[in-house]
Design a protein around this motif. Structure first.
Motif, PDB file in Angstrom:
ATOM      1  N   UNK A 488      -3.424 -50.685 -35.402  1.00 56.00           N
ATOM      2  CA  UNK A 488      -2.984 -50.522 -34.018  1.00 56.00           C
ATOM      3  C   UNK A 488      -1.465 -50.583 -33.966  1.00 56.00           C
ATOM      4  N   UNK A 489      -0.899 -49.668 -33.191  1.00 56.42           N
ATOM      5  CA  UNK A 489       0.534 -49.651 -32.935  1.00 56.42           C
ATOM      6  C   UNK A 489       0.735 -49.827 -31.435  1.00 56.42           C
ATOM      7  N   UNK A 490       1.368 -50.925 -31.053  1.00 55.71           N
ATOM      8  CA  UNK A 490       1.565 -51.257 -29.650  1.00 55.71           C
ATOM      9  C   UNK A 490       3.055 -51.227 -29.336  1.00 55.71           C
ATOM     10  N   UNK A 491       3.416 -50.619 -28.184  1.00 53.26           N
ATOM     11  CA  UNK A 491       4.826 -50.545 -27.811  1.00 53.26           C
ATOM     12  C   UNK A 491       4.985 -50.731 -26.314  1.00 53.26           C
ATOM     13  N   UNK A 492       5.769 -51.714 -25.929  1.00 51.69           N
ATOM     14  CA  UNK A 492       6.144 -51.917 -24.532  1.00 51.69           C
ATOM     15  C   UNK A 492       7.637 -51.723 -24.355  1.00 51.69           C
ATOM     16  N   UNK A 493       8.426 -52.242 -25.298  1.00 49.21           N
ATOM     17  CA  UNK A 493       9.871 -52.082 -25.291  1.00 49.21           C
ATOM     18  C   UNK A 493      10.378 -52.382 -26.700  1.00 49.21           C
ATOM     19  N   UNK A 507     -20.517 -53.430 -41.880  1.00 45.18           N
ATOM     20  CA  UNK A 507     -21.856 -53.029 -42.328  1.00 45.18           C
ATOM     21  C   UNK A 507     -22.660 -54.241 -42.758  1.00 45.18           C
ATOM     22  N   UNK A 508     -22.003 -55.402 -42.907  1.00 46.13           N
ATOM     23  CA  UNK A 508     -22.689 -56.615 -43.342  1.00 46.13           C
ATOM     24  C   UNK A 508     -23.046 -57.474 -42.138  1.00 46.13           C
ATOM     25  N   UNK A 509     -24.057 -58.336 -42.286  1.00 45.11           N
ATOM     26  CA  UNK A 509     -24.442 -59.214 -41.174  1.00 45.11           C
ATOM     27  C   UNK A 509     -23.283 -60.119 -40.781  1.00 45.11           C
ATOM     28  N   UNK A 510     -23.240 -60.445 -39.504  1.00 40.98           N
ATOM     29  CA  UNK A 510     -22.189 -61.324 -39.023  1.00 40.98           C
ATOM     30  C   UNK A 510     -22.013 -61.158 -37.527  1.00 40.98           C
ATOM     31  N   UNK A 511     -20.921 -61.657 -36.988  1.00 38.87           N
ATOM     32  CA  UNK A 511     -20.656 -61.545 -35.563  1.00 38.87           C
ATOM     33  C   UNK A 511     -20.559 -60.070 -35.181  1.00 38.87           C
ATOM     34  N   UNK A 512     -21.252 -59.646 -34.128  1.00 36.98           N
ATOM     35  CA  UNK A 512     -21.263 -58.222 -33.772  1.00 36.98           C
ATOM     36  C   UNK A 512     -19.973 -57.751 -33.129  1.00 36.98           C
ATOM     37  N   UNK A 513     -19.124 -58.686 -32.665  1.00 35.88           N
ATOM     38  CA  UNK A 513     -17.889 -58.319 -31.991  1.00 35.88           C
ATOM     39  C   UNK A 513     -16.682 -58.923 -32.693  1.00 35.88           C
ATOM     40  N   UNK A 514     -15.682 -58.118 -32.864  1.00 35.91           N
ATOM     41  CA  UNK A 514     -14.396 -58.625 -33.357  1.00 35.91           C
ATOM     42  C   UNK A 514     -13.318 -57.945 -32.522  1.00 35.91           C
ATOM     43  N   UNK A 515     -13.121 -58.486 -31.334  1.00 37.06           N
ATOM     44  CA  UNK A 515     -12.236 -57.889 -30.349  1.00 37.06           C
ATOM     45  C   UNK A 515     -11.030 -58.793 -30.101  1.00 37.06           C
ATOM     46  N   UNK A 516      -9.974 -58.194 -29.626  1.00 35.49           N
ATOM     47  CA  UNK A 516      -8.786 -58.951 -29.279  1.00 35.49           C
ATOM     48  C   UNK A 516      -8.085 -58.302 -28.104  1.00 35.49           C
ATOM     49  N   UNK A 517      -7.155 -59.022 -27.516  1.00 40.00           N
ATOM     50  CA  UNK A 517      -6.366 -58.478 -26.420  1.00 40.00           C
ATOM     51  C   UNK A 517      -4.911 -58.386 -26.849  1.00 40.00           C
ATOM     52  N   UNK A 518      -4.180 -57.491 -26.219  1.00 40.70           N
ATOM     53  CA  UNK A 518      -2.767 -57.289 -26.524  1.00 40.70           C
ATOM     54  C   UNK A 518      -1.974 -57.466 -25.237  1.00 40.70           C
ATOM     55  N   UNK A 519      -0.914 -58.279 -25.299  1.00 45.17           N
ATOM     56  CA  UNK A 519      -0.066 -58.506 -24.144  1.00 45.17           C
ATOM     57  C   UNK A 519      -0.448 -59.759 -23.390  1.00 45.17           C
ATOM     58  N   UNK A 520       0.513 -60.300 -22.633  1.00 50.11           N
ATOM     59  CA  UNK A 520       0.286 -61.459 -21.768  1.00 50.11           C
ATOM     60  C   UNK A 520       0.828 -61.123 -20.385  1.00 50.11           C
TER      61      UNK A 520
END
Length: 593
Positions: A488-493, A507-520
């Motif tokens: 991911x390439x993020x640009x605000x300034x 493809x392996x068993x584990x947590x189905x979600x690996x999500x994150x947020x960008x910015x505050x």
């Protein structure tokens, strides 16, 4: 009296018995010795003193782990006047300079055939021990990598690698790895500190095995015209007739980790007394601890002092050339000081971030801080952070079972951890000696042996724009385990931008979600989901919901404008499969006091 004096005194006290003043005349009279034989008496005394000195020297070297020359600051020979003067000039221009009078030592030199000359120098300053590499000739460059002096006092192998595969100059070879087009180096340097008694050091990389002499209690390996990604994989020390395997961490290569040992920190696992919602009293009272932020270099000062109500520079370990900046901050719109920011400031730059003050210690008395390195080839990771008033001391537990005391001052801590012994955990104790907090694992920046980008150029998959005008792009490329890496390439300034990479195998068993947020506040949600996930339902703090769909297991979405304000922000995501069954969820709601 310094630490060496104390150790020497302790060894002497244990080895040399104390007697009253001898009556030599009475001794001689009883022995019938007079005249010229008196000289023989002094020879006997001198020989005895020499024997004691030898015994003490051996015992002292053993007490210092075989690194006595480094601990006393006398390896090699003095550096040339020109090198010493250049060092002092550069040192004088940094507010984080080493103590005046620090002396460089020339350790060894390597001349590459038809190539550059490489000089290895070293010095001890306060609680830090550093190796300095200077490359001259057609390629002219240099670098410095340091280790805590305490590293040589703890039990461990007879060789401590300080720098691994640091590249200098530009070679002629190029290759794409994900989003990076990498160039080969003209030379790569690996260097370290050697204990007394080590005859040679053997290193192995893709070009073969190389035997290096141990000189001036150091070793130096120079790889000329290396391949892209060429890395030293194994190191041994030769002591007498035996080879000793030396642990070390591979140099970082591009993004992601290198193949390494999967370990866990051997630390206490149970909190004995729970505390939460702590504070930093002196900061809230605006007490002038440490130094003013005004001493920071202009670039660091302009960034760190933004939206600051009050802040100070703290030295958790006064012998180290670094500081921790702690500030009370407002939002970009002003108002009350609702945030606490912490920054690790080193000679090479600064890094850090901010958290909401009310939740800083909501999970416990240790607030996760910054983990960084002087360069991608350094063998030590510097971790720093904040501790609440409840904390009396902190101990770092390594994966080999050893425990290191963590310097702590004015609620800030910092410690250099050997990357070869990560992950580690930091354990906080109160004044009664009870465990009151255990940190998340402090992992190696190399990823702890996970997959990393494989050769090949990443391809763009998604790009979105936030209502604020910030942009983010998602690219994918092959990974070393046969899966995919996400970039991911993020640009605000110019001051607010970043690049991220993840090569997790979904493809392996584990947590189905690996999500994150960008910015505050969160402007984007990005990440990966398991192939069974057909859609995601986003839940907001005001009760609103909306549904989005992953694309080839990847997620990239710009949060709508109405959900960028407090009270309306994203709080959780629920995943469903094609049949509408719930298969997982992930919370983004911050903990409350």
């Amino acid at each position: 009296m310094n630490d060496i004096d104390a150790m020497l005194r302790e060894q002497l006290d244990g080895l040399v018995p104390v007697y009253g003043p001898p009556d030599w005349e009475a001794v001689l009279a009883r022995a019938g010795l007079r005249g010229h034989r008196t000289n023989r008496r002094w020879l006997v005394i001198a020989a005895t003193a020499t024997a004691v000195a030898v015994v003490v020297g051996v015992a002292l070297a053993a007490a210092l782990g075989g690194f006595s020359r480094w601990l006393t600051g006398e390896p090699g020979v003095p550096a040339s006047p020109a090198e010493q003067q250049a060092f002092e000039r550069a040192n004088a221009h940094s507010f984080l300079g080493f103590p005046p009078g620090t002396k460089l030592r020339q350790l060894m030199r390597s001349q590459v055939a038809n190539g550059p000359r490489v000089d290895l120098l070293g010095f001890r300053a306060g609680g830090t021990l550093c190796l300095r590499v200077i490359v001259s000739g057609k390629t002219r460059a240099g670098t410095q990598s340091c280790a805590p002096l305490s590293e040589l006092r703890r039990s461990g192998p007879p060789v401590r690698v300080v720098l691994a595969d640091h590249g200098f100059g530009r070679g002629t070879k190029t290759a794409w790895y994900g989003i990076d087009r990498l160039h080969s180096s003209a030379v790569q340097v690996t260097a370290g500190i050697v204990a007394d008694g080590v005859r040679s050091v053997i290193v192995e990389d893709e070009s073969g095995r190389h035997t290096l002499p141990a000189k001036a209690n150091a070793f130096l390996y120079v790889a000329s015209n290396p391949e892209i990604g060429q890395r030293v994989r194994r190191i041994w020390a030769r002591q007498g007739k035996r080879l000793v395997s030396i642990p070390f961490a591979l140099a970082l290569f591009g993004f992601g980790g290198q193949v390494g040992r999967q370990q866990s920190a051997k630390a206490p696992t149970r909190v004995e007394h729970h505390v939460a919602g702590g504070t930093i009293s002196w900061l809230l009272r605006h007490e002038p601890r440490g130094q003013s932020l005004a001493v920071l270099p202009a670039r660091a000062r302009a960034h760190i002092k933004r939206h600051v109500v009050f802040g100070r520079l703290i030295a958790p370990d006064p012998g180290r050339p670094l500081r921790v900046a702690v500030t009370l901050s407002t939002s970009r719109h002003g108002g009350r000081a609702t945030g606490i920011c912490t920054w690790l400031v080193t000679r090479g730059g600064f890094a850090g971030g901010c958290m909401v003050r009310a939740i800083l210690f909501a999970r416990g008395p240790l607030a996760d801080g910054t983990v960084g390195m002087e360069n991608g080839s350094g063998e030590f990771a510097t971790t720093s952070g904040l501790a609440s008033d409840d904390v009396a001391r902190i101990v770092a537990y390594l994966s080999n079972g050893q425990a290191l005391s963590v310097p702590l001052a004015d609620n800030t801590y910092v410690i250099d951890l050997p990357r070869s012994e990560l992950p580690a955990r930091l354990v906080a104790y109160d004044r009664q000696g009870r465990v009151i907090g255990i940190s998340d694992p402090v992992a190696d920046l190399g990823g702890g042996g996970g997959a990393s980008p494989a050769p090949g150029k990443a391809k763009p998959l998604l790009r979105v724009v936030s209502p604020t005008g910030a942009t983010i792009q998602l690219l994918i490329g092959k990974s070393t385990d046969g899966g995919l890496c996400m970039y991911t390439r993020w640009y605000e300034s110019k001051r607010a931008n970043g690049v991220g990479v993840s090569c997790s195998d979904f493809t392996r068993p584990g947590a189905p979600l690996q999500l994150g947020t960008v910015g505050i506040p969160a402007q984007f949600i990005e990440g990966r989901v398991h192939s069974s996930v057909a859609k995601l339902e986003l839940h907001y703090a005001d009760g609103a919901r909306e549904t989005i769909k992953p694309i080839r297991t990847f997620v990239l979405y710009a949060i709508p404008r109405q959900h960028l304000d407090q009270g309306h922000e994203l709080v959780s995501v629920v995943a469903e499969n094609a049949s509408g069954q719930r298969v997982g969820s992930q919370s983004f709601k911050p903990p409350h006091r």
